[in-house]
Enzyme design. Structure first.
Site, PDB file in Angstrom:
ATOM      1  N   HIS A  74       0.802  -1.228   0.000  1.00  0.00           N
ATOM      2  CA  HIS A  74       0.000   0.000   0.000  1.00  0.00           C
ATOM      3  C   HIS A  74       0.839   1.286   0.000  1.00  0.00           C
ATOM      4  O   HIS A  74       0.711   2.164   0.839  1.00  0.00           O
ATOM      5  CB  HIS A  74      -1.147   0.003   1.021  1.00  0.00           C
ATOM      6  CG  HIS A  74      -0.807  -0.178   2.475  1.00  0.00           C
ATOM      7  ND1 HIS A  74       0.168   0.509   3.120  1.00  0.00           N
ATOM      8  CD2 HIS A  74      -1.398  -0.955   3.412  1.00  0.00           C
ATOM      9  CE1 HIS A  74       0.176   0.166   4.392  1.00  0.00           C
ATOM     10  NE2 HIS A  74      -0.752  -0.723   4.598  1.00  0.00           N
ATOM     11  N   HIS A  96      -5.643  -8.855  14.366  1.00  0.00           N
ATOM     12  CA  HIS A  96      -5.716  -7.637  13.532  1.00  0.00           C
ATOM     13  C   HIS A  96      -6.502  -7.969  12.267  1.00  0.00           C
ATOM     14  O   HIS A  96      -6.297  -9.025  11.663  1.00  0.00           O
ATOM     15  CB  HIS A  96      -4.283  -7.207  13.199  1.00  0.00           C
ATOM     16  CG  HIS A  96      -4.142  -5.998  12.333  1.00  0.00           C
ATOM     17  ND1 HIS A  96      -5.107  -5.024  12.214  1.00  0.00           N
ATOM     18  CD2 HIS A  96      -3.111  -5.600  11.531  1.00  0.00           C
ATOM     19  CE1 HIS A  96      -4.676  -4.088  11.382  1.00  0.00           C
ATOM     20  NE2 HIS A  96      -3.473  -4.416  10.956  1.00  0.00           N
ATOM     21  N   GLU A 112      -6.616  -6.226   9.288  1.00  0.00           N
ATOM     22  CA  GLU A 112      -6.131  -5.864   7.941  1.00  0.00           C
ATOM     23  C   GLU A 112      -5.922  -7.142   7.125  1.00  0.00           C
ATOM     24  O   GLU A 112      -5.526  -8.185   7.645  1.00  0.00           O
ATOM     25  CB  GLU A 112      -4.844  -5.020   8.011  1.00  0.00           C
ATOM     26  CG  GLU A 112      -4.556  -4.366   6.662  1.00  0.00           C
ATOM     27  CD  GLU A 112      -3.527  -3.227   6.716  1.00  0.00           C
ATOM     28  OE1 GLU A 112      -2.906  -2.999   7.767  1.00  0.00           O
ATOM     29  OE2 GLU A 112      -3.357  -2.575   5.667  1.00  0.00           O
ATOM     30  N   ASP A 163      -3.903  -8.483   5.133  1.00  0.00           N
ATOM     31  CA  ASP A 163      -2.698  -9.322   5.075  1.00  0.00           C
ATOM     32  C   ASP A 163      -2.690 -10.366   6.191  1.00  0.00           C
ATOM     33  O   ASP A 163      -1.916 -11.319   6.148  1.00  0.00           O
ATOM     34  CB  ASP A 163      -1.401  -8.490   5.079  1.00  0.00           C
ATOM     35  CG  ASP A 163      -1.367  -7.403   6.131  1.00  0.00           C
ATOM     36  OD1 ASP A 163      -2.433  -6.937   6.561  1.00  0.00           O
ATOM     37  OD2 ASP A 163      -0.256  -7.011   6.532  1.00  0.00           O
ATOM     38  N   HIS A 169      -1.990  -1.644  14.550  1.00  0.00           N
ATOM     39  CA  HIS A 169      -1.931  -0.607  13.551  1.00  0.00           C
ATOM     40  C   HIS A 169      -3.305  -0.046  13.213  1.00  0.00           C
ATOM     41  O   HIS A 169      -3.420   1.017  12.602  1.00  0.00           O
ATOM     42  CB  HIS A 169      -1.238  -1.233  12.322  1.00  0.00           C
ATOM     43  CG  HIS A 169      -1.365  -0.601  11.022  1.00  0.00           C
ATOM     44  ND1 HIS A 169      -1.674  -1.261   9.868  1.00  0.00           N
ATOM     45  CD2 HIS A 169      -1.189   0.693  10.676  1.00  0.00           C
ATOM     46  CE1 HIS A 169      -1.666  -0.428   8.850  1.00  0.00           C
ATOM     47  NE2 HIS A 169      -1.385   0.750   9.303  1.00  0.00           N
ATOM     48  N   ASP A 212       1.191  -6.380  14.011  1.00  0.00           N
ATOM     49  CA  ASP A 212       2.058  -5.531  13.173  1.00  0.00           C
ATOM     50  C   ASP A 212       3.244  -4.949  13.944  1.00  0.00           C
ATOM     51  O   ASP A 212       4.304  -4.687  13.351  1.00  0.00           O
ATOM     52  CB  ASP A 212       1.255  -4.362  12.596  1.00  0.00           C
ATOM     53  CG  ASP A 212       0.498  -4.739  11.331  1.00  0.00           C
ATOM     54  OD1 ASP A 212       0.844  -5.748  10.703  1.00  0.00           O
ATOM     55  OD2 ASP A 212      -0.443  -4.002  10.980  1.00  0.00           O
ATOM     56  N   TYR A 222       9.956   0.091   8.542  1.00  0.00           N
ATOM     57  CA  TYR A 222       8.592  -0.346   8.858  1.00  0.00           C
ATOM     58  C   TYR A 222       7.956   0.630   9.861  1.00  0.00           C
ATOM     59  O   TYR A 222       6.822   1.087   9.691  1.00  0.00           O
ATOM     60  CB  TYR A 222       8.660  -1.761   9.440  1.00  0.00           C
ATOM     61  CG  TYR A 222       7.335  -2.389   9.724  1.00  0.00           C
ATOM     62  CD1 TYR A 222       6.737  -3.225   8.790  1.00  0.00           C
ATOM     63  CD2 TYR A 222       6.676  -2.168  10.924  1.00  0.00           C
ATOM     64  CE1 TYR A 222       5.511  -3.821   9.048  1.00  0.00           C
ATOM     65  CE2 TYR A 222       5.466  -2.754  11.191  1.00  0.00           C
ATOM     66  CZ  TYR A 222       4.892  -3.580  10.258  1.00  0.00           C
ATOM     67  OH  TYR A 222       3.673  -4.164  10.520  1.00  0.00           O
ATOM     68  N   HIS A 264       5.074  -9.857  10.698  1.00  0.00           N
ATOM     69  CA  HIS A 264       5.913  -9.664   9.506  1.00  0.00           C
ATOM     70  C   HIS A 264       7.384  -9.802   9.915  1.00  0.00           C
ATOM     71  O   HIS A 264       7.800  -9.207  10.915  1.00  0.00           O
ATOM     72  CB  HIS A 264       5.747  -8.261   8.909  1.00  0.00           C
ATOM     73  CG  HIS A 264       4.357  -7.932   8.450  1.00  0.00           C
ATOM     74  ND1 HIS A 264       3.799  -8.459   7.315  1.00  0.00           N
ATOM     75  CD2 HIS A 264       3.416  -7.116   8.983  1.00  0.00           C
ATOM     76  CE1 HIS A 264       2.567  -7.975   7.152  1.00  0.00           C
ATOM     77  NE2 HIS A 264       2.311  -7.163   8.164  1.00  0.00           N
TER      78      HIS A 264
HETATM   79 FE1  FEO Z   1      -1.871  -3.595   9.502  1.00  0.00          FE
HETATM   80 FE2  FEO Z   1       0.268  -6.178   8.552  1.00  0.00          FE
HETATM   81  O1  FEO Z   1      -1.321  -5.170   8.612  1.00  0.00           O
END
Ligand code: FEO
Length: 394
Positions: A24, A78, A80, A82, A145, A164, A191, A224
């Site tokens: 993004h 979370h 989101e 991903d 996040h 995140d 990040y 991640h």
């Molecule tokens: Fe806020 Fe890795 O997504």
């Protein structure tokens, strides 16, 4: 990536996204990973899923360890995509009636993403889930996040599943930070600068809250990148430092140029700053990605932006950069604008307006040079640089 045992009864079952280069709007030159974790005790929990394109890999990784039907709980830290994109196939694999744990905002947000009426359990902040010999505790971490974000803390093992937070967009076969060494820190910094900087005040409060709760960490497992096994406090200390935004003796000179005049100014200003013992470097926006530039800005005391005037306005790349930086809410920065122009010269004032809206400390009304810098203009650039260096050094 095949599943990996990271502690007794705990497996990393996520996937590597080797090819993603744009997350993004953030340049992910080293790809990324979407981590998920399986905890096997008397009861079995899966923490998070992965991007939907990788659902089959995740389910295969789980199958290499257990029959997915044996999973008792799915924990969504979370919403989101991903991390939640694979919820539909994973819920089908484990059983649609299995409890899906999430935060209260997670419940609302998952329902805004998926039509399925899963067996939701929205947790209270601090609520615990006993798996037998291991206990998960859920900690609300709103805006780290998204409003739905939470941590899951495995009390007996002192392992934090941090979603995140503390992540890095880094694809590699290494599982733990000590397998990469210090080379992982620039990825963690980028990040933070691009994903979490705007929430810096919340991060500082959260670190205090964690200290008050007396939580200790043997391992921090973000969703991640690598897991922080060796000295996990290193990344917490880095987050505190980055969140404080105290700024090092450094100025970032960002610009674009039409006929090299603004570029000539940028190089003269940057050189003059460096002559005064302040780290400086001119960065042409067209040769650097915005996400790398804001990473450079993160620990700089000054951000200096130059733009030619194009059609009575800012050069489009400069607008793009300023819009991106404004969204990340950098604080405690000295700012100054410069640029060449032909006949109207609005760019410098427009940059200053953006600085004002970011509440940065504008050092000077800005330096405008008409057409091509002559000797007098070059001298003005050097004086401008010296003023910036003096402010950075004070
Ligand atoms: Fe806020 Fe890795 O997504």
């Amino acid at each position: 990536m095949r599943p990996t045992k990271i502690a007794e009864g705990i497996y990393s079952v996520g996937v590597i996204d080797w090819n993603i280069r744009d997350f993004h709007g953030y340049s992910t030159d080293r790809g990324s990973s979407y981590n998920a974790f399986l905890i096997i005790d008397e009861k079995i929990a899966l923490i998070d899923t992965v991007k939907k394109e990788f659902a089959d890999q995740l389910i295969k990784n789980i199958c290499d360890i257990i029959d997915p039907k044996k999973i008792d709980y799915l924990i969504s830290n979370h919403t989101e995509m991903d991390h939640s994109g694979s919820l539909p196939p994973v819920m089908r694999a484990i059983g649609e009636n299995k409890p899906l744990y999430c935060s209260k905002m997670g419940l609302k947000n998952i329902q805004r993403h998926f039509p399925q009426k899963w067996n939701f359990h929205a947790v209270e902040n601090g609520e615990e889930l006993c798996l037998g010999n291991k206990t998960l505790q859920f900690i609300e971490t709103k805006m780290l996040h998204w409003p739905d974000s939470m941590f899951s803390y495995l009390k007996e093992d002192k392992i934090l599943f941090s979603s995140d937070a503390f992540g890095q967009h880094y694809a590699g076969y290494e599982i733990f930070n000590d397998q990469v060494g210090e080379a992982i820190m620039p990825h963690a910094k980028k990040y933070f600068a691009n994903i979490l900087l705007l929430y810096a005040p919340r991060i500082l409060k959260l670190v205090d809250q964690i200290a008050e709760l007396g939580l200790k960490f043997e391992m921090i497992c973000p969703d991640h990148g690598v897991l922080w096994r060796n000295n996990p406090s290193e990344i917490i200390d880095a987050y505190v430092k980055w969140s404080r935004q105290e700024g090092e003796k450094k100025a970032v000179v960002v610009y674009d140029t039409m006929w090299h005049s603004t570029e000539t100014m940028a190089e003269a200003i940057s050189s003059s700053i460096a002559e005064e013992g302040v780290a400086a470097c001119p960065i042409n926006i067209r040769n650097s990605h915005r996400s790398d530039i804001v990473t450079a800005v993160l620990d700089a005391k000054a951000v200096i932006v130059g733009s030619p005037t194009l059609n009575n306005g800012l050069f489009p790349t400069v607008s793009d950069f300023l819009t991106y930086m404004k969204g990340l809410k950098p604080q405690n920065k000295i700012a100054a604008a410069f640029g060449s122009y032909g006949w109207s010269g609005e760019a410098v004032d427009l940059i200053n307006k953006e600085f004002e809206s970011m509440k940065l400390e504008i050092l000077d009304p800005g330096l405008k040079i008409q057409y091509v810098p002559d000797n007098e203009a070059m001298d003005a650039c050097f004086q401008f640089g010296k003023k910036i260096a003096k402010a950075v050094s004070r």
